[in-house]
Design a protein around this motif. Sequence first.
Motif, short mmCIF file in Angstrom:
data_model
loop_
_atom_site.label_atom_id
_atom_site.label_comp_id
_atom_site.label_asym_id
_atom_site.label_seq_id
_atom_site.Cartn_x
_atom_site.Cartn_y
_atom_site.Cartn_z
N VAL A 40 -103.56 -43.99 -0.98
CA VAL A 40 -102.79 -43.12 -1.60
C VAL A 40 -103.44 -41.83 -1.82
O VAL A 40 -102.76 -40.89 -1.68
N ARG A 41 -104.61 -41.72 -2.07
CA ARG A 41 -105.40 -40.44 -2.40
C ARG A 41 -105.50 -39.55 -1.13
O ARG A 41 -104.99 -38.29 -1.01
N ALA A 42 -105.50 -40.15 0.03
CA ALA A 42 -105.73 -39.59 1.37
C ALA A 42 -104.01 -39.14 1.67
O ALA A 42 -103.87 -38.16 2.37
N LEU A 43 -103.00 -39.71 1.29
CA LEU A 43 -101.83 -39.12 1.50
C LEU A 43 -101.04 -38.22 0.58
O LEU A 43 -100.15 -37.72 0.61
N THR A 44 -101.91 -38.06 -0.66
CA THR A 44 -101.37 -37.23 -1.49
C THR A 44 -102.60 -36.16 -1.97
O THR A 44 -102.10 -34.99 -1.35
N VAL A 45 -103.44 -36.44 -2.56
CA VAL A 45 -104.40 -35.49 -3.06
C VAL A 45 -105.18 -34.73 -2.05
O VAL A 45 -105.46 -33.66 -2.00
N GLY A 46 -105.72 -35.54 -0.96
CA GLY A 46 -106.71 -34.95 -0.03
C GLY A 46 -105.88 -34.99 1.52
O GLY A 46 -106.48 -35.90 2.31
N ARG A 260 -116.49 -37.58 21.33
CA ARG A 260 -116.42 -38.05 22.64
C ARG A 260 -115.23 -39.10 22.97
O ARG A 260 -114.43 -39.28 23.85
N TYR A 261 -115.14 -39.97 21.92
CA TYR A 261 -114.12 -41.03 21.82
C TYR A 261 -113.08 -41.10 20.85
O TYR A 261 -112.26 -41.95 20.68
N GLU A 262 -113.02 -39.79 20.26
CA GLU A 262 -111.87 -40.01 19.22
C GLU A 262 -110.90 -38.43 19.22
O GLU A 262 -111.01 -37.92 18.34
N PRO A 263 -110.35 -38.50 20.55
CA PRO A 263 -109.48 -37.11 20.51
C PRO A 263 -108.28 -37.46 19.53
O PRO A 263 -107.91 -38.58 19.16
N GLY A 264 -107.96 -36.25 19.45
CA GLY A 264 -106.38 -36.48 18.24
C GLY A 264 -106.85 -36.68 16.86
O GLY A 264 -107.97 -36.77 16.48
N THR A 265 -105.80 -36.42 15.97
CA THR A 265 -105.98 -36.35 14.52
C THR A 265 -106.10 -37.81 14.21
O THR A 265 -105.49 -38.85 14.59
N PRO A 266 -107.29 -37.91 13.39
CA PRO A 266 -107.70 -39.25 13.26
C PRO A 266 -106.70 -39.88 12.06
O PRO A 266 -105.93 -39.09 11.38
N ASN A 267 -106.71 -41.10 11.82
CA ASN A 267 -106.02 -42.11 11.15
C ASN A 267 -106.82 -41.93 9.74
O ASN A 267 -107.27 -42.82 9.19
N THR A 268 -106.78 -40.67 8.89
CA THR A 268 -107.40 -40.53 7.64
C THR A 268 -107.11 -41.79 6.63
O THR A 268 -108.05 -42.22 6.00
N PRO A 269 -105.68 -41.94 6.39
CA PRO A 269 -105.61 -42.83 5.42
C PRO A 269 -106.30 -44.31 5.54
O PRO A 269 -106.94 -44.87 4.89
N GLY A 270 -106.19 -44.66 6.96
CA GLY A 270 -106.63 -45.73 7.34
C GLY A 270 -108.29 -45.81 7.26
O GLY A 270 -108.76 -46.80 6.80
N ILE A 271 -108.91 -44.83 7.61
CA ILE A 271 -110.36 -44.37 7.71
C ILE A 271 -110.86 -44.50 6.29
O ILE A 271 -111.98 -45.40 5.81
#
Lengths: 395, 81
Positions: A40-46, A260-271
């Motif tokens: 929730v914090r990743a999707l709102t505050v940060g 090298r192995y993580e192109p694209g915007t990462p899954n911040t909420p998941g991480i």
Amino acid sequence: MTPEDLERAAGDSAVGGVSAYFDHAATSWPKPTGVVDAVVRALTVGGGSPGRAAHRLGLEASREIYAARTACAAFLGARRSKDIIFTRGCTESCNLMLKGLLRAGDRVVVSSMEHNSVARPLAVLARLGVEVVRVAAHENGTMDPASIEAALSAPTRAVVCQHVSNVTGTIQPIAEITRIAHNAGAVVLVDGAQAAGHLDVDLSQLGVDAYAVSGHKGMLGPQGIGLLYLNPELEVDGLLEGGTGGGSETVEMPSSRPDRYEPGTPNTPGILGLGAAVAFLGGEGAAQRDQEQLLTQHLHEGILDIGGYRVSGPAPGSPRGPVVSVVPDSGTPPELAAWLDREHGIACRAGLHCAPWAHETMGTRDTGTCRFGLGYGLTETHVDMLLDALRVYRS
Amino acid sequence: MTRRQKRPFVVFGFETTHDALAAEAVLKAADLRVVPIPAPPVLGALCGIAMRIPPESAGRARDLLAAADLDPVTRAEIEDF
């Protein structure tokens, strides 16, 4: 979250009265409160884009991902956090370690207990010219290191073996297999989907070259996140190319990990959810793992006492992951699973569990099994509820 | 509003954000005044995050990063607000 909260969560499913959730081998439920809060914090505050802009929202997201990666490395016993590659899940991790490494002409030795997240990529690689040698496990699901050693008579690029079976809970002797494989000049690639979070996984002790982890099973994170540990010495090609936030002036991917192995915007909420889950597992959740072992043994022994069910995998008392798979003497596994859900609100899974090789090994290819996967939130009350229901089903 | 004066700084560039943030953690732990900034063109890269420090701390920062196996891939002197 208190035991009372867990009892309430397990009994108040929003989808309609699940009394006991025994499908943790597919995905853990419910999640610890800290995991929910982090998402929730990743999707709102940060909610900034990590690894790109240097404004405060972007930097905070970057720092949180850095902290989560560092926590995952420490939890799994990896020396360098940059060797932890975040993926969409264990399936992607397995694809990355297999397709990133193996080339036409290579030979790979694989256990007969593998999930389709390994078997299917290997089928593709076999069509491209990789020689795949499948080695049969014991009927209780255990890979005999001597069988692996015998299969390494020809030059072999890699040995692939799961850590824990998703069908039987069998724990494979990974450290011994690794020693044998390395002596033969092969690297060791491990599917740890059912081990991480359930067992104390220490990569520094196992010595493997790659270890694939699911974020949402025993690790208790959200779905859609996983990771791959790559030994610093192991070079594999990436599966994808794209933007990484740095080195944009060239069309070549950076050579350094993890970008090298993580192109694209990462899954911040998941991480961030996974990072919170690791914090939980390293703290109050540690007792949960001990409890899982006791409950698994209680369930296994209870089913044998009832009779009328064939239990796959190791004998009672032997070390195993928190999975118990059965075939009822009367009726079929799908009938049993549907009856448990309909009549008792008990959630479990029937079928081949995406592991036809394992069922061929166990002799359950034609029936499948009814699988009870234990994990976070389950108590002895839940296990006794399941045993009571299995007693009624048999009568 | 008063326009601020530019001052000299040293910036370190890294190949990945992961390394840049690892460097930030190391330098902050040593109480150095490190500030993440958008990588300036003088570093040879037109995006990414660089770490800016006061020039008087540059030597100590370089030693700390080397000890942590975090050698910057680029270094430059800039003027910044």
